[in-house]
Design a protein around this motif. Structure first.
Motif, mmCIF file in Angstrom:
data_model
loop_
_atom_site.group_PDB
_atom_site.id
_atom_site.type_symbol
_atom_site.label_atom_id
_atom_site.label_comp_id
_atom_site.label_asym_id
_atom_site.label_seq_id
_atom_site.Cartn_x
_atom_site.Cartn_y
_atom_site.Cartn_z
ATOM 1 N N ARG A 189 -9.015 2.787 1.358
ATOM 2 C CA ARG A 189 -8.887 1.237 1.419
ATOM 3 C C ARG A 189 -8.837 0.605 0.102
ATOM 4 O O ARG A 189 -8.326 -0.244 0.097
ATOM 5 N N LEU A 190 -9.395 1.069 -0.872
ATOM 6 C CA LEU A 190 -9.110 0.676 -2.479
ATOM 7 C C LEU A 190 -7.771 0.627 -2.855
ATOM 8 O O LEU A 190 -7.107 -0.268 -3.194
ATOM 9 N N ARG A 191 -6.964 1.752 -2.107
ATOM 10 C CA ARG A 191 -5.775 1.938 -2.531
ATOM 11 C C ARG A 191 -4.828 0.762 -1.893
ATOM 12 O O ARG A 191 -3.865 0.003 -2.243
ATOM 13 N N GLU A 192 -5.279 0.529 -0.482
ATOM 14 C CA GLU A 192 -4.594 -0.536 0.423
ATOM 15 C C GLU A 192 -4.870 -1.834 -0.500
ATOM 16 O O GLU A 192 -3.970 -2.826 -0.449
ATOM 17 N N LEU A 193 -6.112 -2.242 -0.907
ATOM 18 C CA LEU A 193 -6.484 -3.361 -1.639
ATOM 19 C C LEU A 193 -5.583 -3.551 -2.793
ATOM 20 O O LEU A 193 -5.121 -4.717 -3.138
ATOM 21 N N LEU A 194 -5.306 -2.635 -3.796
ATOM 22 C CA LEU A 194 -4.682 -2.680 -4.693
ATOM 23 C C LEU A 194 -3.250 -2.918 -4.522
ATOM 24 O O LEU A 194 -2.667 -4.117 -5.242
ATOM 25 N N ARG A 195 -2.738 -2.362 -3.390
ATOM 26 C CA ARG A 195 -1.300 -2.711 -3.122
ATOM 27 C C ARG A 195 -1.229 -4.125 -2.525
ATOM 28 O O ARG A 195 -0.130 -4.793 -2.759
ATOM 29 N N ALA A 196 -2.090 -4.482 -1.827
ATOM 30 C CA ALA A 196 -2.156 -5.992 -1.309
ATOM 31 C C ALA A 196 -2.135 -7.071 -2.402
ATOM 32 O O ALA A 196 -1.395 -7.977 -2.165
ATOM 33 N N VAL A 197 -3.116 -6.850 -2.934
ATOM 34 C CA VAL A 197 -3.151 -7.843 -4.174
ATOM 35 C C VAL A 197 -1.900 -7.929 -5.142
ATOM 36 O O VAL A 197 -1.433 -8.875 -5.235
ATOM 37 N N ARG A 198 -1.353 -6.855 -5.615
ATOM 38 C CA ARG A 198 -0.248 -6.664 -6.448
ATOM 39 C C ARG A 198 0.940 -7.277 -5.708
ATOM 40 O O ARG A 198 1.769 -7.963 -6.423
ATOM 41 N N GLU A 199 1.300 -7.101 -4.256
ATOM 42 C CA GLU A 199 2.172 -7.555 -3.545
ATOM 43 C C GLU A 199 2.074 -9.005 -2.970
ATOM 44 O O GLU A 199 2.979 -9.575 -2.710
ATOM 45 N N SER A 200 0.989 -9.572 -3.288
ATOM 46 C CA SER A 200 0.840 -10.811 -2.545
ATOM 47 C C SER A 200 1.565 -12.025 -3.387
ATOM 48 O O SER A 200 1.453 -12.023 -4.619
#
Length: 221
Positions: A189-200
């Protein structure tokens, strides 16, 4: 170019030592030491001094008057946030354990903050956050259940004013976030968070190597 590569090798070799220096750069007072000791007695993990100092700096740079904190703990991160906020600022802090919040209340008082500088709300973050005002916060600090990270991100974006900051603590997960071995659901879930924030497109992010990793992002206007 050859000289530059030599410098890069030195930087790599000394990086852990340098990060250790950065994390211990800001001295802590007795109120923070006591709050940390209470956390250890309860088996809780507190933000590192470097993470706390970064939060204080960000709150100060933002001129934060209203801050929401997910995960009160025993008050370590809250003390740092309050030190960075405006003198009339109010910290709203959420935690499912009222006992922890009582310790944090005492810690804030020991640190010299008046009772009207903080608002304690017991409960699960995803039950409490929807009740807070849209666009009413300058900074949201998330240090709660990692499985709820993406939901807390969505709520944080709703709570933040344009130009406000959202911060997530512990995104390195003791190195497991970048470990290729099989990982538990909270690390995924943390990996998903990092990806979501970086790509937002709505956020301007950075990842600070303090403590166990502090993910920060500004909500674009």
């Amino acid at each position: 170019m050859r000289q530059l590569r030599g410098q890069e090798r030195v930087i790599t070799a000394n990086r852990q030592t340098s990060w250790g220096l950065a994390d211990a750069f800001v001295a802590e007072d007795e109120a923070l030491h006591r709050a940390r000791e209470r956390a250890r007695e309860l088996g809780l993990r507190s933000v590192s001094p470097g993470t706390g100092a970064a939060l204080r700096l960000l709150a100060g740079a933002a001129g934060a008057k209203a801050v929401a904190e997910i995960g009160t703990g025993t008050g370590v991160s809250g003390i740092y946030l309050l030190h960075g906020m405006r003198p009339d600022g109010v910290l709203t802090t959420v935690d499912p354990e009222p006992e922890r919040q009582q310790f944090a209340r005492e810690a804030f008082r020991e640190a010299g903050f008046a009772s009207n500088r903080s608002r304690f709300i017991p409960g699960r973050a995803l039950d409490v956050l929807p009740r807070l005002a849209d666009g009413g916060y300058d900074l949201v600090f998330c240090d709660g259940d990692r499985l709820e990270s993406l939901d807390c991100l969505a709520e944080s974006l709703r709570l933040l004013r344009p130009g406000g900051l959202v911060c997530f603590e512990g995104v390195f997960a003791d190195g497991r976030t970048v470990d290729s071995a099989a990982q538990p659901a909270e690390v995924l879930r943390l990996r998903e968070l990092l990806r979501a924030v970086r790509e937002s497109q709505e956020l301007m992010p950075t990842l600070l190597p303090v403590g166990d990793g502090l993910l920060c992002a500004v909500r674009r206007g």
